[in-house]
Design a protein around this motif. Structure first.
Motif, PDB file in Angstrom:
ATOM      1  N   VAL A  60      15.248 -11.556  21.202  1.00 16.93           N
ATOM      2  CA  VAL A  60      14.642 -11.728  22.887  1.00 16.93           C
ATOM      3  C   VAL A  60      15.351 -10.045  23.593  1.00 16.93           C
ATOM      4  O   VAL A  60      14.680  -8.862  23.854  1.00 16.93           O
ATOM      5  CB  VAL A  60      14.107 -12.383  23.115  1.00 16.93           C
ATOM      6  CG1 VAL A  60      13.649 -11.685  24.453  1.00 16.93           C
ATOM      7  CG2 VAL A  60      13.280 -13.002  22.180  1.00 16.93           C
ATOM      8  N   VAL A  61      16.983 -10.454  23.430  1.00 13.18           N
ATOM      9  CA  VAL A  61      17.494  -9.565  23.996  1.00 13.18           C
ATOM     10  C   VAL A  61      17.699  -8.141  23.717  1.00 13.18           C
ATOM     11  O   VAL A  61      17.550  -7.429  23.446  1.00 13.18           O
ATOM     12  CB  VAL A  61      18.932 -10.418  24.555  1.00 13.18           C
ATOM     13  CG1 VAL A  61      19.834  -9.923  25.089  1.00 13.18           C
ATOM     14  CG2 VAL A  61      18.960 -11.244  24.305  1.00 13.18           C
ATOM     15  N   ALA A  62      17.903  -7.617  22.234  1.00 16.97           N
ATOM     16  CA  ALA A  62      17.407  -6.289  21.696  1.00 16.97           C
ATOM     17  C   ALA A  62      16.870  -5.762  21.953  1.00 16.97           C
ATOM     18  O   ALA A  62      16.711  -4.861  22.182  1.00 16.97           O
ATOM     19  CB  ALA A  62      18.193  -6.695  20.250  1.00 16.97           C
ATOM     20  N   GLN A  63      15.535  -6.272  21.718  1.00 18.14           N
ATOM     21  CA  GLN A  63      14.035  -6.006  22.192  1.00 18.14           C
ATOM     22  C   GLN A  63      14.346  -5.275  23.527  1.00 18.14           C
ATOM     23  O   GLN A  63      13.353  -4.514  23.458  1.00 18.14           O
ATOM     24  CB  GLN A  63      13.267  -6.740  21.657  1.00 18.14           C
ATOM     25  CG  GLN A  63      13.272  -7.044  20.256  1.00 18.14           C
ATOM     26  CD  GLN A  63      12.070  -7.985  19.811  1.00 18.14           C
ATOM     27  OE1 GLN A  63      11.093  -8.898  20.656  1.00 18.14           O
ATOM     28  NE2 GLN A  63      12.107  -8.374  19.028  1.00 18.14           N
ATOM     29  N   ALA A  64      14.336  -6.121  24.312  1.00 21.48           N
ATOM     30  CA  ALA A  64      14.293  -5.342  25.525  1.00 21.48           C
ATOM     31  C   ALA A  64      14.944  -4.638  26.286  1.00 21.48           C
ATOM     32  O   ALA A  64      14.943  -3.839  27.380  1.00 21.48           O
ATOM     33  CB  ALA A  64      14.459  -7.161  26.459  1.00 21.48           C
ATOM     34  N   LEU A  65      16.673  -4.498  25.373  1.00 23.86           N
ATOM     35  CA  LEU A  65      16.626  -3.257  25.916  1.00 23.86           C
ATOM     36  C   LEU A  65      16.783  -1.717  24.670  1.00 23.86           C
ATOM     37  O   LEU A  65      17.238  -1.090  24.540  1.00 23.86           O
ATOM     38  CB  LEU A  65      18.950  -3.621  25.224  1.00 23.86           C
ATOM     39  CG  LEU A  65      19.052  -4.783  26.373  1.00 23.86           C
ATOM     40  CD1 LEU A  65      20.608  -5.316  25.843  1.00 23.86           C
ATOM     41  CD2 LEU A  65      18.379  -4.026  27.795  1.00 23.86           C
ATOM     42  N   GLY A  66      15.381  -2.409  24.199  1.00 25.94           N
ATOM     43  CA  GLY A  66      15.532  -1.177  22.845  1.00 25.94           C
ATOM     44  C   GLY A  66      16.303  -1.141  21.684  1.00 25.94           C
ATOM     45  O   GLY A  66      16.820  -0.043  21.099  1.00 25.94           O
ATOM     46  N   GLY A  67      16.813  -2.317  21.677  1.00 21.26           N
ATOM     47  CA  GLY A  67      18.101  -2.225  19.884  1.00 21.26           C
ATOM     48  C   GLY A  67      17.150  -2.363  18.898  1.00 21.26           C
ATOM     49  O   GLY A  67      16.157  -2.751  18.911  1.00 21.26           O
ATOM     50  N   GLN A  68      18.164  -3.156  18.050  1.00 23.47           N
ATOM     51  CA  GLN A  68      16.891  -2.624  16.869  1.00 23.47           C
ATOM     52  C   GLN A  68      17.897  -4.660  15.556  1.00 23.47           C
ATOM     53  O   GLN A  68      18.831  -5.015  16.289  1.00 23.47           O
ATOM     54  CB  GLN A  68      17.840  -2.224  15.832  1.00 23.47           C
ATOM     55  CG  GLN A  68      17.467  -1.996  14.452  1.00 23.47           C
ATOM     56  CD  GLN A  68      17.935  -1.440  13.165  1.00 23.47           C
ATOM     57  OE1 GLN A  68      19.230  -0.192  13.781  1.00 23.47           O
ATOM     58  NE2 GLN A  68      17.524  -0.783  11.994  1.00 23.47           N
ATOM     59  N   THR A  69      16.686  -4.922  15.451  1.00 22.80           N
ATOM     60  CA  THR A  69      16.915  -6.690  14.812  1.00 22.80           C
ATOM     61  C   THR A  69      16.767  -6.435  13.733  1.00 22.80           C
ATOM     62  O   THR A  69      15.393  -6.057  13.114  1.00 22.80           O
ATOM     63  CB  THR A  69      15.826  -7.838  15.822  1.00 22.80           C
ATOM     64  OG1 THR A  69      16.776  -7.527  17.059  1.00 22.80           O
ATOM     65  CG2 THR A  69      16.141  -9.208  15.396  1.00 22.80           C
ATOM     66  N   ILE A  70      17.855  -6.831  13.206  1.00 25.76           N
ATOM     67  CA  ILE A  70      17.049  -7.151  10.840  1.00 25.76           C
ATOM     68  C   ILE A  70      17.716  -8.496  10.647  1.00 25.76           C
ATOM     69  O   ILE A  70      18.346  -9.450  11.241  1.00 25.76           O
ATOM     70  CB  ILE A  70      18.190  -6.524  10.522  1.00 25.76           C
ATOM     71  CG1 ILE A  70      18.682  -4.910  10.697  1.00 25.76           C
ATOM     72  CG2 ILE A  70      17.934  -6.672   8.851  1.00 25.76           C
ATOM     73  CD1 ILE A  70      19.600  -3.981  10.174  1.00 25.76           C
TER      74      ILE A  70
END
Length: 518
Positions: A177-187
């Motif tokens: 959730v944190v990565a998505q909120a910051l425009g990051g990437q999750t694998i």
């Protein structure tokens, strides 16, 4: 007629010599009356009869205080100047608060003793603060005290300073959730998920490094990865002939892949290890000893190809590493739920090797690498060795490693006293110039004080810390800091959603696609 006088102490009157007794007595009575009159005349005038005995006494000064320069108000008190050394001053005024780490850095919260803002930045402190020899961080605290919120808050706020965040192991899926909120990437990796990572991917060659030198470096990293995977599955160190078998199997897999214009896979290496005749032919050993020695090794790597990790690390990568992404996390919440952490450790080892392609880039900038729930991997020596290598190279790589655990005694679960695992775990602690300790249970205070060298006052403070408040030990200096969260951060970092939300409420939160697995 001659006369005589009495002594001054007896009477001040002059009495004639031939005076009779009656006259002398009358003179004495007159003297006594005069003396009493003078005594009463010196007394203050008596109060009137109407004055009540139980009347309340009057204040000697008005309500505003004593008037005049003697009132000691308004800064008019003048004291003489006094000079002393700082050593003397610390003894004369022993309860002064720390001056803090300076204003340069990431805002954390409030320094409880100094009642001032507390900021922290390992990259800014390195080289500026005496005793701060590395940027690595240890964060420990029992469940519910806010250590996860602190780790996420530091990561989010560090991005504003231009740092990038890597989370190579997210066992609970909380960083998604944190990565998505910051425009990051999750694998997300796990059985049934489309994500694939090839841990044998070669990172981009840095500028200024020759092709031959870089090929040797890539081969060295691949061998280290294969050795770590094998030791994790076998739960022992590799024998010399097993190391030789790995070398030969990797070289043959690389030659075959380069001929086809592809990248070698773990399945290619496992296939060579499972063919004894190929190993013996490559070594020129006609007795067949190498093939037999590699049997356990072949079965160990087979788990990554045909076992419970099949399909995750034995195929070409389905995602490309984006070095410009502000945050990258590897979601492993589908693994390790059965109580056996071996699959989780294997996946974390492969993900870490794949992520090292960015860490090795000298032009990648300064980065944070956060190992959440690191207590789950303390029992695996192979992964501890990889972590130690990254801890030692943190300054050269420009990274700040953060290890998040529950208790300080988790470091002792790495092995018995004097074992290789215990030495590695304690080495990780030694290589952390910053130690952040949240509340510890009473039965853990002894081990925490012994491992960190806490004083009696610090040990007592750790046992009484409240939520969000921690003891920060930075290069030997101690601070009690209250972590402050923005309301939006509190919603984003909430790990207790299932404890206080009704059924179906989680779907309304940001990142609801992943919230159900938190």
């Amino acid at each position: 007629m001659p006369t005589r006088t009495t002594r001054a102490s007896a009477s001040p009157l002059f009495v004639p010599r031939k005076t009779d007794r009656r006259t002398a007595r009358a003179a004495r009575d007159q003297f006594a009356a005069a003396r009493d009159k003078a005594r009463h005349a010196a007394r203050p005038e008596a109060r009137g009869a109407e004055t009540r005995i139980d009347q309340e006494p009057h204040a000697p000064y008005p309500a505003t205080g004593r008037p005049g320069p003697a009132s000691a108000r308004g800064g008019r008190l003048q004291l003489p100047a006094h000079r002393m050394t700082t050593a003397t001053a610390s003894g004369a005024y022993p309860f002064l608060a720390e001056g803090g780490l300076g204003a340069q850095g990431i805002y954390v919260g409030r320094d409880v003793h100094a009642e001032a803002a507390f900021t922290y930045d390992p990259f800014a402190l390195y080289g500026r603060l005496d005793g701060f020899t590395n940027p690595n961080i240890l964060l420990a605290g029992i469940i519910g005290m806010g250590k996860s919120a602190l780790a996420k808050s530091l990561a989010v706020r560090a991005i504003a300073f231009g740092y990038r965040i890597y989370v190579p192991c997210d066992p609970k899926g909380e960083w998604t959730v944190v990565a998505q909120a910051l425009g990051g990437q999750t694998i997300a990796l796990g059985p049934g998920l489309p994500g694939r990572l090839n841990p044998l991917d070669a990172p981009a060659r840095p500028f200024g490094v020759s092709q031959e030198d870089w090929a040797g470096e890539v081969r060295k990293r691949r061998l280290l990865l294969l050795g770590s995977l094998a030791k994790t599955v076998l739960r022992r160190d590799l024998h010399p002939m097993e190391h030789t078998a790995l070398d030969i199997a990797l070289d043959q897999a690389v030659v075959r892949a380069e001929a086809a214009g592809t990248t070698p896979l773990l399945g290619d290496v496992a296939h060579v290890l499972g063919a004894p005749e190929r190993l013996d032919a490559a070594l020129g050993d006609l007795s067949g000893r190498l093939g037999r020695a590699a049997e356990d090794l072949a079965h160990a790597l087979r788990r990554l190809v045909h076992g419970d990790l099949a399909g995750m690390f034995d195929a070409p990568s389905t995602v490309a590493f984006d070095p410009a992404a502000p945050m990258l996390s590897i979601d492993l919440s589908r693994l390790g739920g059965t109580g056996d952490d071996t699959a989780l450790v294997l996946a974390m080892t492969c993900a870490s090797a794949w992520m090292e392609s960015a860490l090795a880039d000298p032009a990648g900038g300064r980065r944070w690498v956060i190992y959440d729930e690191a207590w789950r991997v303390m029992r695996h020596v192979a992964l501890l060795e990889r972590m130690q290598s990254q801890w030692k190279l943190s300054r050269g790589l420009g990274i700040a490693n953060m290890m998040v655990i529950h208790r300080l005694s988790d470091l002792l679960t790495a092995g018995d006293a004097g074992s290789r695992g215990r030495a590695l775990a304690e080495g990780l602690l030694t290589d952390c110039s910053t130690r952040i300790i949240y509340r510890q249970e009473a039965d853990q205070l002894g081990s925490a004080a012994a491992l960190l060298g806490l004083t009696g006052v610090e040990t007592q403070a750790v046992s009484a810390l409240t939520k969000g408040r921690g003891l920060w030990k930075v290069a030997g200096r101690s601070f009690i800091t209250q972590h402050l969260l923005h309301p939006h951060e509190g919603q984003l970092f909430d790990t207790d959603a299932r404890m206080h939300s009704k059924t179906g409420d989680l779907s309304k939160r940001p990142g609801s696609a992943r919230a159900g697995r938190r």
